[in-house]
Structure formats: C-alpha cells, structure tokens
Design an enzyme around this catalytic site. Structure first.
Site, PDB file in Angstrom:
ATOM      1  N   GLY A  22       0.821  -1.204   0.000  1.00  0.00           N
ATOM      2  CA  GLY A  22       0.000   0.000   0.000  1.00  0.00           C
ATOM      3  C   GLY A  22       0.851   1.248   0.000  1.00  0.00           C
ATOM      4  O   GLY A  22       2.052   1.222  -0.267  1.00  0.00           O
ATOM      5  N   MET A  24       1.699   3.139   2.525  1.00  0.00           N
ATOM      6  CA  MET A  24       2.647   3.302   3.623  1.00  0.00           C
ATOM      7  C   MET A  24       2.971   1.986   4.308  1.00  0.00           C
ATOM      8  O   MET A  24       3.625   1.980   5.355  1.00  0.00           O
ATOM      9  CB  MET A  24       2.085   4.293   4.659  1.00  0.00           C
ATOM     10  N   VAL A  27       1.801  -5.716   3.056  1.00  0.00           N
ATOM     11  CA  VAL A  27       0.870  -6.669   3.662  1.00  0.00           C
ATOM     12  C   VAL A  27       1.388  -8.077   3.366  1.00  0.00           C
ATOM     13  O   VAL A  27       1.688  -8.413   2.220  1.00  0.00           O
ATOM     14  CB  VAL A  27      -0.562  -6.500   3.114  1.00  0.00           C
ATOM     15  N   TYR A  92      -7.497 -12.450   7.601  1.00  0.00           N
ATOM     16  CA  TYR A  92      -7.060 -12.754   6.244  1.00  0.00           C
ATOM     17  C   TYR A  92      -8.274 -13.134   5.404  1.00  0.00           C
ATOM     18  O   TYR A  92      -9.025 -14.040   5.769  1.00  0.00           O
ATOM     19  CB  TYR A  92      -6.046 -13.894   6.254  1.00  0.00           C
ATOM     20  N   ASP A 136     -12.112   7.069   3.210  1.00  0.00           N
ATOM     21  CA  ASP A 136     -11.300   6.638   2.066  1.00  0.00           C
ATOM     22  C   ASP A 136     -11.928   5.420   1.394  1.00  0.00           C
ATOM     23  O   ASP A 136     -11.248   4.423   1.138  1.00  0.00           O
ATOM     24  CB  ASP A 136      -9.870   6.333   2.513  1.00  0.00           C
ATOM     25  N   ASP A 154      -9.046  -1.111   5.668  1.00  0.00           N
ATOM     26  CA  ASP A 154      -8.224   0.110   5.690  1.00  0.00           C
ATOM     27  C   ASP A 154      -8.968   1.310   6.267  1.00  0.00           C
ATOM     28  O   ASP A 154      -9.401   2.203   5.553  1.00  0.00           O
ATOM     29  CB  ASP A 154      -7.706   0.433   4.291  1.00  0.00           C
TER      30      ASP A 154
END
Length: 699
Positions: A22, A24, A27, A92, A136, A154
């Site tokens: 991503g 920042m 994963v 997950y 977002d 996120d």
C-alpha cells in the site's frame, strides 16, 4: 520475500509471503502460531516508522477497526512494534480487491454492482453508528472473498464523528483521502460526515457500472476541482441500457450538496434492495414525483417524448451552477419504474413543474393576444410605414445577428458595451424596449452586449500568499478558485500550483485555480548519537533536514562518531530546518613531560598531573651505577603531543648485585674456608600497568 525467510512478529506471527503493498505499508500472509490460523500482517514501511504522525495514523487504524466487529468489516486482532517498525495483525480474506476485479473485467452489471454496494453500505452503516467515518472508500479498500463475502478494509484515515482535528496529525483544512473518490466537502478541506462516505461509494458504484470513475485529471488538484464544480457524465450516455432506478440511486449519491444524498447508509441499502427486487426506488420517486412510486399493478402511463435540453442545475452550496443534460418523460409503471423504452431518467434533481406549467400557459395566452393585436394592426394599416410591430427577442444573439435582424424590420440599433461574464463575448444580454413590445419604423432599440476583452497573460503566483495572489488576480478580472494542498512543503497559505500556467492568455471573467499549502508537516529529529558522521548525515538528510557537521574534541566518544545533535533527538522541526551534528575529533591533546632522572614515584606523579598514565619497565644497570632507581628513558618522548589518558612507558634503572669475595687457604695452620659473603642490593620495582616489567643490562 523468499521462501526461506520466516520472520516472526511479536513471537507469535510467522510471515509466509507478501500479498500486497500500500501507500505506507506492506501486507504479508502469516500464520498465527498461538491460534494456528492464517492472518494478514500489515507492516509499516521503516521510513515512516520514525515519523510519529504515521505511527499515530497506523495506531488509529488498528484502534478504529478493532472496535468494529461486523461481518462486512475486516477484523483487526493485534498490533505492536517489531524492530524499527510497527505491524498490525488482521483477518485474512482470500480473494481479490474490487480494484483488481474492475481492472480484469472492465465493469460489472448493475445487479452485481448493487449487490456489492449493499454489503459495503451495511459495513459503513455499522461504522457510522459506532461514531467512525471511513473517509477513504474506494475499490482498493473493498475485498471480495473467494466465497463471495464483501469486506471493507483500511480504516487508516478514519476519524471519530464530531471529533476535533487531530493535533499534530493534519493541519486545519488538510485534505485526507484519495482525490478520485473523496467528496466535495473533503476536497474543500471540510469536516466529512457519514454522507461523505456515501458520496465516495456513489463514485465506486458509478465506476463499477461504467468502467471508469466520473472524474479524472492530471493531478489531485485538478480532480478535486472537478469534484467540487463539475457534474459527472450521465450514466445513460455511457451505458445506454442502464436501468433508470439504478441510475437514479447513483445520481442521488453524487449530489454535491450532502443534504440531497441519502441520510444514512441504511437508507441507501434499502433502496438498493428495492432495485434488486424490481420495486420502485425512492431515488427515482424523488426525481419524477409521486407518479414514480405507483404500484406495479397500476395502469401504465404513456411516455410523453420530449427533446433533450440543457437545464441549469441549482447551486449545491459547494460550487457554481452546472449545466446538466436532461430529458423529460413520464415513467412507465410496469416493472422497474422508468425502465421502459423512450423513458430516459431525469439525471440529478427534477423540481416539480406544476407552477411552471401554469406560468407557461399564461405566457402562451399573452403571446396569442399580443400576436392578435399585431396582426390586427398590420391588416388595418395595410403595410403602411406607420405600422407597429412586436419587437423580437434578440438577447443571447451575437450583436451582428441581432443588428441585422432588427434592421431588416426597419428599426435603428443603438449598441451599448457593458461587461457581463455570464454570457459570451459580443452576446446581447439586454434590450430596450423588451421583447414583444410594440415598436414602429426607425425606432431606436438599445442593445446591451458583452464586449470582447483583450487577453492578458496569466501572472506567476507560485510562492505568494493566498491573499497576495487574490490581490493580483482581482484587478485583471480573473476569478480565483482555491484548492487546499495537504502535501506541500511550503508554509501554510502559500500558493503551490496554478491552473492555467503562467503567461497563458486569459480574459476578464476567466477562472483561475490556485492550490494553497495547508502547512508544513513537522518531522521528529532522529537520535544519531554514536553514528558515523556520514551515516548520520544521510539519516537526517533523507528526512528532509539540512545537516551541518561540527568537529568537537571528546575523551569518551570515538573519533568520527556523533557526540550529539542540535536540536536534540525527538525534537519536532519543519522539513528543511537545519540540524547540527557534533562529531568527535578525538580526545584533547596534552604534552608528555620530561621524566628523565626522576624516581619511579616522581615520574608517576608527573604523568598524573599531565592527565597521563605510566607503565614502568625495569632495566638492569651495573652495581653502583648512579642511575640506579631513576628513569633512564621514556616512550613517547618528552614534549610530544598525545591524547589525554594515554599511557607513557618509563624505563627505571635497577642495579645488579655486588661481585662475590674468596679467601685463599694457608699451609701452616688448618685451613678454614669461609663461605663467600655475598652482598646483594636490590632496588624494588613498581609496576602500575601493563605491559609486564622486563629486564635489560645497561653498560
């Protein structure tokens, strides 16, 4: 990451492979060694782990999501620190992101899109009820599991509802989110609320059904401008067979004014369910009036064809009025409302027209009466020069066309130039007398038109304050539109960009977009004590600081290593600020004293007074040598400069034993042999430090 690398986070999570990257964080797929289950580990990039703003945002994401236990929200199990960075353990979800699906398939059917968005709306509704706005919402943050489950991920820039702007995280008015998907209020730096998430979801819904988002541009500033001021292209122009109910839902979500959108995510989910079940949707009912909500069993309504026309939309409060193509049609009540052929949906809002119909009827009657009067006068005067005629409407015509038309009717034209930015150049925007008034031959008609302006070059605004830029544009007649730039290194309020570029020819009334810095982001000074000078310079330079190196003596820090920094470590500074690092040039230098002829005790005292140490080495001299017990040599030699606390080796003389004496035997008497008397004189030696004493014989 190779298959042989198995780093363990927090002594619990064994990393297996990287599955995403991503803005920042990376994963990874990992195994929870305690609960024996797969988890997703989000690991903050090391360069961000030293920035408290990023760490706090990372922590806030974990806290926000951990408090949201919902089947459509990715669960967060744990978070912590590992070495120089931070990690987060999450649920997950095997599958793909919606962004990956759209990239592979182009677009989805309205039924598929509505099914996905129903689940997303369910997740957002739960978050909103718990006081969290996502801020977002975009395809990359929507996960579609292999089992068909939809999950929202996120919450990295989520904010608690009604909370003040986070201290030290964002400057006031800073824009947070992704420009392609954030709402007009976010683009203007306003406080987002749940309806902001619904706008973003509307863009996702638009993209799913059309294959592209409604707004795009060369940079985030250009996209943000469109979010505030532009209307999206109607879906029925991109997808001709789009169901009208679905299109109405998207239109309601994309309203510039939050008050026009759905009041909450639950209302959106209910409307999506109605669409999927073939029932009338509330969004379409709001556009077409109560007739759109008629039951499916009602008698069908005949569609009334109408030519497409452009109607000015009322201002939403976030930007200027925008012209949006729309058509008028009565809905068919069989099946999905408005889905029948020849019944295009009115895009966006459609006010009730009862009052308009009455007004139109009145004007039509008035026109018939006026026409009758004109015809009566024409027939009565048989075309004589004194006949009166009804003045035609020449507004919105060019001055040349209007003049020719009026002159063809034997009227005199008196043009008056008066600027009006609402119309184009040389366009007549007012006439006197007004249209339909009775006028006679050679009567003067005053036409007020917008004169053409002389283009002037766009000035350079970069680096100026917002007020100074506005003061420059005002006398030129340019209209400034301000967009906040949260990513600039410039001080708050300074112009970071402009559209169009400098020297572009513009005319009065043209719009100019300027991006203004939301303010510098302060950065924490790293602790570089003990670093090599070059490493310290690189570490601080990479953070954006200007580094100055100063040499300084130090008895305790190795030469070439950093002693301290100024400002000290952990001090917040603006990017570009100066940081001084003091680098050890070694211990202070002292002069070695002359120790020759001194006793060992005297030599050690002299070295101590000079901040030096001594190491004594015994050397042997002949018996009776005057140098016995005295310093005969030293290393380093006298007057040489050495570092404080250095060791000086001193050689101290040590006399040998006295020679032995033997008495010869006599013949006249018994012989008596005396043992030889041995006299030994020993000078004690003193050793204070290594190396151990050695012996030598001096001549």
């Amino acid at each position: 990451m190779t298959g042989t690398e198995r780093p363990v986070f927090n002594e619990r999570y064994e990393v297996q492979q990287r599955i995403g990257r991503g803005g920042m964080a990376d994963v990874f797929l990992a195994r929870d060694l305690l609960l024996d289950r797969p988890v997703a580990i989000k690991v903050l990039f090391p360069e961000f782990a030293t920035d408290p703003n990023f760490v706090e945002r990372f922590r806030r994401e974990a806290q926000s999501a951990a408090n949201l236990n919902h089947p459509n929200i990715v669960g967060v199990y744990d978070w912590g620190r590992q070495g120089p960075t931070y990690f987060m353990a999450m649920e997950y979800v095997p599958g793909r992101t919606l962004a990956d699906i759209l990239k592979a398939n182009g677009k989805l059917s309205p039924q598929q899109a509505s099914e996905i968005c129903m689940e997303v709306a369910s997740a957002l509704g739960f978050a909103h009820k718990n006081g969290v706005v996502h801020r977002d919402v975009k395809p990359a943050n929507i996960l579609i599991g292999n089992d068909g489950r939809v999950k929202v991920a996120d919450f990295g820039i989520a904010r608690a509802l009604n909370s003040a702007a986070e201290q030290d995280l964002t400057q006031v008015g800073a824009v947070m989110g992704t420009a392609t998907y954030f709402s007009p209020e976010q683009a203007q730096g306003g406080q987002p609320d749940p309806r902001s998430d619904l706008y973003s979801l509307g863009i996702v819904l638009y993209e799913m059904s059309s294959g592209r988002p409604p707004f795009s541009g060369e940079n985030p500033v250009a996209i943000a401008y469109k979010q505030v001021h532009d209307a999206p292209q109607p879906l029925n122009q991109l997808v001709p067979d789009i169901p009208k109910g679905f299109e109405a839902i998207v239109a309601k979500l994309l309203a510039k004014n939050p008050a026009v959108r759905y009041p909450n995510a639950e209302a959106l989910r209910d409307d999506l369910r109605r669409f999927r079940e073939g029932q009338p949707v509330q969004a379409l009912a709001a556009i077409l009036g109560n007739n759109a909500a008629a039951s499916p069993g009602a008698a069908p309504t005949t569609a009334v064809p109408a030519a497409a026309r452009t109607t000015a939309m009322p201002s939403t409060g976030y930007g200027a009025t925008t012209a949006v193509p729309r058509t008028t049609a009565m809905p068919a009540t069989s099946g999905q409302p408005g889905n029948g052929p020849g019944n295009p949906t009115q895009y966006y809002d459609a006010p009730k027209r009862t009052g308009l119909y009455v007004l139109a009827a009145f004007l039509a009657v008035a026109a018939l009466v006026a026409g009758g009067i004109v015809l009566f006068q024409l027939f009565n005067n048989k075309g004589t020069s004194s006949a009166a005629i009804a003045l035609p409407d020449v507004t919105n015509m060019t001055l040349d066309d209007a003049t020719k038309l009026l002159q063809s009717k034997n009227l005199t034209v008196k043009p008056v130039a008066e600027a009006n930015t609402a119309v184009g150049e040389n366009i007549v925007w007012k006439q006197d007398p007004v249209a339909t008034a009775l006028v006679t031959k050679d009567q003067a008609i005053t036409l007020t038109y917008n004169p053409p302006a002389t283009p002037v070059p766009m000035p350079t605004l970069l680096g100026k304050t917002q007020q100074a830029a506005t003061d420059i544009l005002a006398p030129l007649g340019f209209v400034p539109e301000v967009i906040l730039d949260p990513n600039s290194d410039l001080a708050q309020g300074l112009v970071t960009g402009q559209i169009p570029d400098a020297d572009t020819p513009l005319k009065p009334g043209d719009k100019v977009t300027i991006s203004v810095s939301a303010g510098k982001t302060q950065i924490i000074v790293d602790n570089v004590t003990g670093f090599a000078a070059a490493d310290a310079q690189k570490t601080l330079g990479d953070k954006g600081f200007k580094v100055t190196v100063i040499q300084e003596q130090s008895d305790s820090v190795e030469t070439g290593k950093v002693i301290r920094s100024d400002p000290a470590a952990q001090t917040p500074l603006d990017k570009g600020a100066e940081v001084k690092i003091y680098v050890s040039s070694g211990a202070a230098q002292v002069e070695v004293p002359d120790l020759s002829g001194l006793t060992s005790t005297q030599a050690l005292l002299a070295l101590g007074n000079a901040d030096l140490k001594g190491a004594i080495v015994d050397v042997t001299v002949p018996f009776g040598d005057s140098r016995d017990g005295k310093v005969v040599s030293q290393s380093p030699p006298a007057k040489q400069k050495v570092a404080k606390n250095s060791t000086v080796q001193i050689s101290v003389a040590h006399a040998a034993a006295a020679p032995s004496t033997t008495t010869p035997p006599t013949t006249s008497a018994p012989t008596t042999t005396s043992p030889p008397a041995t006299t030994s004189t020993t000078t004690p030696s003193t050793t204070t430090t290594n190396p151990p004493p050695t012996s030598a014989t001096l001549p």
